[in-house]
Design a protein around this motif. Structure first.
Motif, PDB file in Angstrom:
ATOM      1  N   CYS A   1      36.274  28.666  46.976  1.00  0.00           N
ATOM      2  CA  CYS A   1      37.465  28.834  46.135  1.00  0.00           C
ATOM      3  C   CYS A   1      38.151  30.163  46.373  1.00  0.00           C
ATOM      4  CB  CYS A   1      37.094  28.727  44.657  1.00  0.00           C
ATOM      5  SG  CYS A   1      36.424  27.130  44.161  1.00  0.00           S
ATOM      6  N   GLY A   2      37.423  31.176  46.823  1.00  0.00           N
ATOM      7  CA  GLY A   2      38.000  32.490  47.052  1.00  0.00           C
ATOM      8  C   GLY A   2      37.586  33.487  45.987  1.00  0.00           C
ATOM      9  N   GLY A   3      38.319  34.604  45.945  1.00  0.00           N
ATOM     10  CA  GLY A   3      38.037  35.637  44.966  1.00  0.00           C
ATOM     11  C   GLY A   3      37.324  36.849  45.541  1.00  0.00           C
ATOM     12  N   SER A   4      37.205  36.929  46.858  1.00  0.00           N
ATOM     13  CA  SER A   4      36.478  38.038  47.470  1.00  0.00           C
ATOM     14  C   SER A   4      37.338  39.295  47.504  1.00  0.00           C
ATOM     15  CB  SER A   4      36.061  37.661  48.893  1.00  0.00           C
ATOM     16  OG  SER A   4      35.415  38.731  49.528  1.00  0.00           O
ATOM     17  N   GLY A   5      36.856  40.345  46.858  1.00  0.00           N
ATOM     18  CA  GLY A   5      37.526  41.630  46.908  1.00  0.00           C
ATOM     19  C   GLY A   5      38.611  41.851  45.890  1.00  0.00           C
ATOM     20  N   GLY A   6      38.994  40.830  45.171  1.00  0.00           N
ATOM     21  CA  GLY A   6      40.098  40.954  44.232  1.00  0.00           C
ATOM     22  C   GLY A   6      39.636  41.126  42.798  1.00  0.00           C
ATOM     23  N   PRO A   7      40.408  41.840  41.966  1.00  0.00           N
ATOM     24  CA  PRO A   7      40.059  41.963  40.548  1.00  0.00           C
ATOM     25  C   PRO A   7      40.185  40.622  39.846  1.00  0.00           C
ATOM     26  CG  PRO A   7      42.255  42.841  40.947  1.00  0.00           C
ATOM     27  CD  PRO A   7      41.669  42.523  42.291  1.00  0.00           C
ATOM     28  N   ASP A   8      39.330  40.390  38.843  1.00  0.00           N
ATOM     29  CA  ASP A   8      39.311  39.090  38.185  1.00  0.00           C
ATOM     30  C   ASP A   8      39.094  39.234  36.685  1.00  0.00           C
ATOM     31  OD1 ASP A   8      36.403  39.604  38.129  1.00  0.00           O
ATOM     32  OD2 ASP A   8      36.462  38.946  40.202  1.00  0.00           O
TER      33      ASP A   8
ATOM     34  N   GLY B   1      41.350  40.265  47.807  1.00  0.00           N
ATOM     35  CA  GLY B   1      41.821  41.582  48.232  1.00  0.00           C
ATOM     36  C   GLY B   1      42.282  42.442  47.084  1.00  0.00           C
ATOM     37  N   ASN B   2      41.968  43.740  47.147  1.00  0.00           N
ATOM     38  CA  ASN B   2      42.232  44.619  46.013  1.00  0.00           C
ATOM     39  C   ASN B   2      43.704  44.953  45.817  1.00  0.00           C
ATOM     40  OD1 ASN B   2      42.702  46.420  48.077  1.00  0.00           O
ATOM     41  ND2 ASN B   2      40.932  47.719  47.652  1.00  0.00           N
ATOM     42  N   THR B   3      44.567  44.600  46.753  1.00  0.00           N
ATOM     43  CA  THR B   3      46.007  44.800  46.536  1.00  0.00           C
ATOM     44  C   THR B   3      46.642  43.600  45.845  1.00  0.00           C
ATOM     45  OG1 THR B   3      46.595  43.921  48.714  1.00  0.00           O
ATOM     46  CG2 THR B   3      46.174  46.293  48.554  1.00  0.00           C
ATOM     47  N   GLN B   4      45.893  42.501  45.729  1.00  0.00           N
ATOM     48  CA  GLN B   4      46.379  41.295  45.054  1.00  0.00           C
ATOM     49  C   GLN B   4      46.019  41.402  43.574  1.00  0.00           C
ATOM     50  OE1 GLN B   4      48.165  38.658  46.587  1.00  0.00           O
ATOM     51  NE2 GLN B   4      48.293  40.211  48.179  1.00  0.00           N
ATOM     52  N   LYS B   5      46.931  41.973  42.791  1.00  0.00           N
ATOM     53  CA  LYS B   5      46.633  42.266  41.401  1.00  0.00           C
ATOM     54  C   LYS B   5      47.933  42.309  40.603  1.00  0.00           C
ATOM     55  CE  LYS B   5      46.756  47.234  42.455  1.00  0.00           C
ATOM     56  NZ  LYS B   5      47.977  47.564  41.726  1.00  0.00           N
ATOM     57  N   GLY B   6      47.793  42.333  39.276  1.00  0.00           N
ATOM     58  CA  GLY B   6      48.981  42.498  38.449  1.00  0.00           C
ATOM     59  C   GLY B   6      49.047  41.526  37.300  1.00  0.00           C
ATOM     60  N   ASN B   7      50.263  41.402  36.745  1.00  0.00           N
ATOM     61  CA  ASN B   7      50.486  40.532  35.598  1.00  0.00           C
ATOM     62  C   ASN B   7      50.606  39.077  36.036  1.00  0.00           C
ATOM     63  OD1 ASN B   7      50.638  42.919  34.153  1.00  0.00           O
ATOM     64  ND2 ASN B   7      52.881  42.996  34.230  1.00  0.00           N
ATOM     65  N   PHE B   8      50.262  38.192  35.129  1.00  0.00           N
ATOM     66  CA  PHE B   8      50.422  36.765  35.402  1.00  0.00           C
ATOM     67  C   PHE B   8      50.620  36.003  34.098  1.00  0.00           C
ATOM     68  CE2 PHE B   8      45.873  37.578  34.976  1.00  0.00           C
ATOM     69  CZ  PHE B   8      45.453  36.578  34.109  1.00  0.00           C
ATOM     70  N   LYS B   9      51.142  34.815  34.231  1.00  0.00           N
ATOM     71  CA  LYS B   9      51.281  33.890  33.099  1.00  0.00           C
ATOM     72  C   LYS B   9      50.348  32.711  33.339  1.00  0.00           C
ATOM     73  CE  LYS B   9      54.756  31.567  30.228  1.00  0.00           C
ATOM     74  NZ  LYS B   9      54.233  30.190  30.218  1.00  0.00           N
ATOM     75  N   LEU B  10      49.554  32.417  32.342  1.00  0.00           N
ATOM     76  CA  LEU B  10      48.568  31.342  32.438  1.00  0.00           C
ATOM     77  C   LEU B  10      48.950  30.223  31.479  1.00  0.00           C
ATOM     78  CD1 LEU B  10      45.774  30.228  33.359  1.00  0.00           C
ATOM     79  CD2 LEU B  10      44.757  31.557  31.499  1.00  0.00           C
ATOM     80  N   ASP B  11      49.119  29.029  32.004  1.00  0.00           N
ATOM     81  CA  ASP B  11      49.423  27.848  31.196  1.00  0.00           C
ATOM     82  C   ASP B  11      48.365  26.788  31.462  1.00  0.00           C
ATOM     83  OD1 ASP B  11      52.123  28.353  29.887  1.00  0.00           O
ATOM     84  OD2 ASP B  11      52.610  28.763  31.990  1.00  0.00           O
ATOM     85  N   ILE B  12      47.781  26.262  30.384  1.00  0.00           N
ATOM     86  CA  ILE B  12      46.775  25.212  30.511  1.00  0.00           C
ATOM     87  C   ILE B  12      47.208  24.019  29.667  1.00  0.00           C
ATOM     88  CG2 ILE B  12      44.353  24.595  30.245  1.00  0.00           C
ATOM     89  CD1 ILE B  12      43.666  27.536  30.340  1.00  0.00           C
ATOM     90  N   LYS B  13      47.249  22.864  30.288  1.00  0.00           N
ATOM     91  CA  LYS B  13      47.579  21.627  29.584  1.00  0.00           C
ATOM     92  C   LYS B  13      46.370  20.708  29.620  1.00  0.00           C
ATOM     93  CE  LYS B  13      50.838  17.748  29.545  1.00  0.00           C
ATOM     94  NZ  LYS B  13      51.987  17.106  30.252  1.00  0.00           N
ATOM     95  N   ALA B  14      45.953  20.229  28.463  1.00  0.00           N
ATOM     96  CA  ALA B  14      44.799  19.340  28.371  1.00  0.00           C
ATOM     97  C   ALA B  14      45.276  17.941  27.992  1.00  0.00           C
ATOM     98  CB  ALA B  14      43.810  19.858  27.332  1.00  0.00           C
ATOM     99  N   THR B  15      44.861  16.948  28.762  1.00  0.00           N
ATOM    100  CA  THR B  15      45.259  15.570  28.493  1.00  0.00           C
ATOM    101  C   THR B  15      44.028  14.670  28.425  1.00  0.00           C
ATOM    102  OG1 THR B  15      45.598  15.207  30.873  1.00  0.00           O
ATOM    103  CG2 THR B  15      47.524  15.802  29.560  1.00  0.00           C
ATOM    104  N   VAL B  16      44.173  13.597  27.667  1.00  0.00           N
ATOM    105  CA  VAL B  16      43.104  12.597  27.585  1.00  0.00           C
ATOM    106  C   VAL B  16      43.048  11.860  28.920  1.00  0.00           C
ATOM    107  CG1 VAL B  16      42.306  10.525  26.404  1.00  0.00           C
ATOM    108  CG2 VAL B  16      43.408  12.370  25.107  1.00  0.00           C
ATOM    109  N   PRO B  17      41.872  11.679  29.504  1.00  0.00           N
ATOM    110  CA  PRO B  17      41.776  11.009  30.801  1.00  0.00           C
ATOM    111  C   PRO B  17      42.361   9.596  30.778  1.00  0.00           C
ATOM    112  CG  PRO B  17      39.720  12.117  30.275  1.00  0.00           C
ATOM    113  CD  PRO B  17      40.558  12.174  29.036  1.00  0.00           C
ATOM    114  N   VAL B  18      42.928   9.211  31.899  1.00  0.00           N
ATOM    115  CA  VAL B  18      43.489   7.868  32.088  1.00  0.00           C
ATOM    116  C   VAL B  18      42.649   7.145  33.141  1.00  0.00           C
ATOM    117  CG1 VAL B  18      45.808   8.620  31.463  1.00  0.00           C
ATOM    118  CG2 VAL B  18      45.085   8.709  33.856  1.00  0.00           C
ATOM    119  N   PRO B  19      42.833   5.836  33.320  1.00  0.00           N
ATOM    120  CA  PRO B  19      42.054   5.126  34.340  1.00  0.00           C
ATOM    121  C   PRO B  19      42.174   5.778  35.708  1.00  0.00           C
ATOM    122  CG  PRO B  19      43.170   3.561  32.934  1.00  0.00           C
ATOM    123  CD  PRO B  19      43.678   4.918  32.538  1.00  0.00           C
TER     124      PRO B  19
END
Length: 257
Positions: A42-49, A112-130
């Motif tokens: 998935c990634g994430g090596s070296g970057g703030p989290d 990477g440590n230069t990949q940083k800053g503000n972000f907007k996080l949106d999560i939508k949850a739905t009931v599973p469909v077939p």
């Protein structure tokens, strides 16, 4: 504050959605969150989290969107924040499989440590469909490995009743799979491993969805002797209308001695 698993931010998505702005650095851009996590594949090596916690009290599918000036890496773990199994990952948009009741941890990360800053996080949850393989036209493909075995996880809780056979299935939700069988095998063994319901299994190498099933089993295992080469369709059904749930479908081709 949510730099580590010690104090992840708690998100409530059971009402359908959650939206917030956050950051992986301080307002002056001098102090970054630490690189505490990485998810292989998935990634994430070296970057703030940063970390978030979600409690699902019923099955849900999540659509996770991250809008940021940096290139995000997003991953979701089940059960344990540090060592939980990865159930989904992506970048600017991540769509999860159907998620069962439980605790999940979401990470917004980067490479990477230069990949940083503000972000907007949106999560939508739905009931599973077939699912797509609810019917023959969308049958899920099983790929045999070097030992001529294949397996796949399935959930029939959100499927509909499309097929039945002499060994059961009337009124029960079903799912369809397909596998290509080469020449020279004595037996094709199909097993449905589950503790949640009583399955029926039926198989054809003709037109999927017709009544011409070449074998039908009202138990957790079906076998087909000397299968000819070709594409086979396998339907995992319930024995009765109330038989549905999670399962693992296994297929094995056995050579003659």
């Amino acid at each position: 504050s949510n730099d580590t698993c010690t104090s992840p931010k708690v998100l409530d998505v059971m009402d359908g959605a959650e939206s917030l702005t956050d950051t992986t650095e301080d307002t002056m851009g001098k102090i970054k969150a630490l690189d505490d996590f990485v998810q292989p594949g998935c990634g994430g090596s070296g970057g703030p989290d940063v970390a978030y916690k979600l409690e699902l009290t019923d099955w849900r599918k999540l659509t996770i969107d991250v809008a940021s000036a940096f290139s995000p890496r997003v991953y979701l773990r089940k059960g344990d924040c540090t060592n939980g199994i990865s159930v989904a990952c992506g970048t600017t948009q991540t769509i999860t499989p159907d998620l069962k009741t439980g605790t999940y941890y979401l990470f917004v990360d980067s490479d990477g440590n230069t990949q940083k800053g503000n972000f907007k996080l949106d999560i939508k949850a739905t009931v599973p469909v077939p699912p797509v393989n609810d019917m023959c036209a969308g049958a899920s493909t099983l790929t045999l490995d070097d030992t001529m075995k294949a397996e796949i996880y399935g959930v029939s809780l959100f499927s509909t009743d499309n097929y039945n056979a002499g060994c059961g299935g009337a009124g029960a939700p079903d799912l369809v799979y397909k596998v290509v069988v080469p020449n020279g095998y004595e037996t094709m063994k199909v097993t449905v491993e589950t503790e949640q319901f009583n399955p029926s299994i039926y198989i054809t190498n003709g037109t999927c969805g017709t009544s011409a099933w070449i074998t039908c089993s009202p138990i957790k295992t079906a076998t087909l002797s000397w299968p000819t080469a070709g594409t086979y369709f396998i339907v995992v059904d319930g024995k009765t209308a109330s038989d549905k749930g999670e399962f693992t479908l296994k297929v094995e081709l056995i050579s003659p001695l």
